[in-house]
Design a protein around this motif. Sequence first.
Motif, PDB file in Angstrom:
ATOM      1  N   GLY A 122       7.686  48.726  86.421  1.00 36.88           N
ATOM      2  CA  GLY A 122       7.358  50.136  86.287  1.00 36.88           C
ATOM      3  C   GLY A 122       7.732  50.977  87.479  1.00 36.88           C
TER       4      GLY A 122
ATOM      5  N   SER B  60       3.101  51.996  88.185  1.00 37.53           N
ATOM      6  CA  SER B  60       2.603  50.642  87.914  1.00 37.53           C
ATOM      7  C   SER B  60       2.666  49.737  89.132  1.00 37.53           C
ATOM      8  CB  SER B  60       3.423  49.992  86.800  1.00 37.53           C
ATOM      9  OG  SER B  60       3.419  50.779  85.653  1.00 37.53           O
TER      10      SER B  60
ATOM     11  N   GLY C  68      -3.470  51.170  85.831  1.00 35.21           N
ATOM     12  CA  GLY C  68      -2.217  50.565  85.393  1.00 35.21           C
ATOM     13  C   GLY C  68      -1.352  50.027  86.515  1.00 35.21           C
TER      14      GLY C  68
ATOM     15  N   ASN D 175      -0.498  47.068  88.597  1.00 35.85           N
ATOM     16  CA  ASN D 175      -0.705  45.623  88.521  1.00 35.85           C
ATOM     17  C   ASN D 175       0.025  44.840  89.607  1.00 35.85           C
ATOM     18  OD1 ASN D 175      -2.372  45.692  86.206  1.00 35.85           O
ATOM     19  ND2 ASN D 175      -0.568  46.027  84.947  1.00 35.85           N
TER      20      ASN D 175
END
Length: 190
Positions: A12, A64, A89, A91
Motif C-alpha cells: 500500500g 498502509s 489499516g 500493517n
Amino acid sequence: MKATVKMKNFNGKILFLDRSDINTDEIIPAKYLTELTKAALKPYCLEDLNLPGFDPKKDIAGKSVIVTRANFGCGSSREHAPWVLECNGINLVIAENFARIFRQNMFNCGLMAIQLDKATIDEIFRTFAGIDAELTTDFDGHSFTITNGKVFRNLEDVPFYGLTLQKDGLHMHVGESTSDVLAQEPSQTW
C-alpha cells in the motif's frame, strides 16, 4: 460451517514519518487508553505527533505502511499503540530499529516490523519522501518494492522479524533474513 480468515495486506501507500524516537504516547495519547474497543482508538492515531507539515487527520487516510527513523515505539509499553495502527489499516512499519516491547506487540497483533539499516532508510527518504509512493510485499521473492510510477527500489532479502506459518506450525524468527527463514526445515511448533 467453515471459518474464514482474512489475510492482512502488507502492501500500500506509504506514510513517511521523518523523525527518530516516535514514542507510544505520540502514536496513541494516554488519555484515550480507557476506550473500550480498538475501533474507538482510530481517530486518535498519531494525534500528538509533532512533525512539521504532518496532519494526522489528512495524512493517515489511505496509508498502509509507515517508513520512519530509529527507535520507533519507544516509551511506555502498551498494546494500544499497535492496535491504533492496525485500526487505521497500517500493517507494516519499516524503521532503523524498534523499541523491543513495541515490536513484540506488533507481532502479537499480526503486524510486520521490518528493520533496515540507516543508509537504506536514508535512501528511501531521499528517493520517495514527499511524493506518492507505494510498497509491494513479495513473500515468494523475499522482497519489497517501493515505487512512485517511474522510480523503484527493490529491497531484496530484507531482515525478517516475525512469524511464519510452516507445515508444522507457527514459528518466530528474529533477525534472520527472509531467505534464511524460508530455507529452514520446519521445526518445533510454537
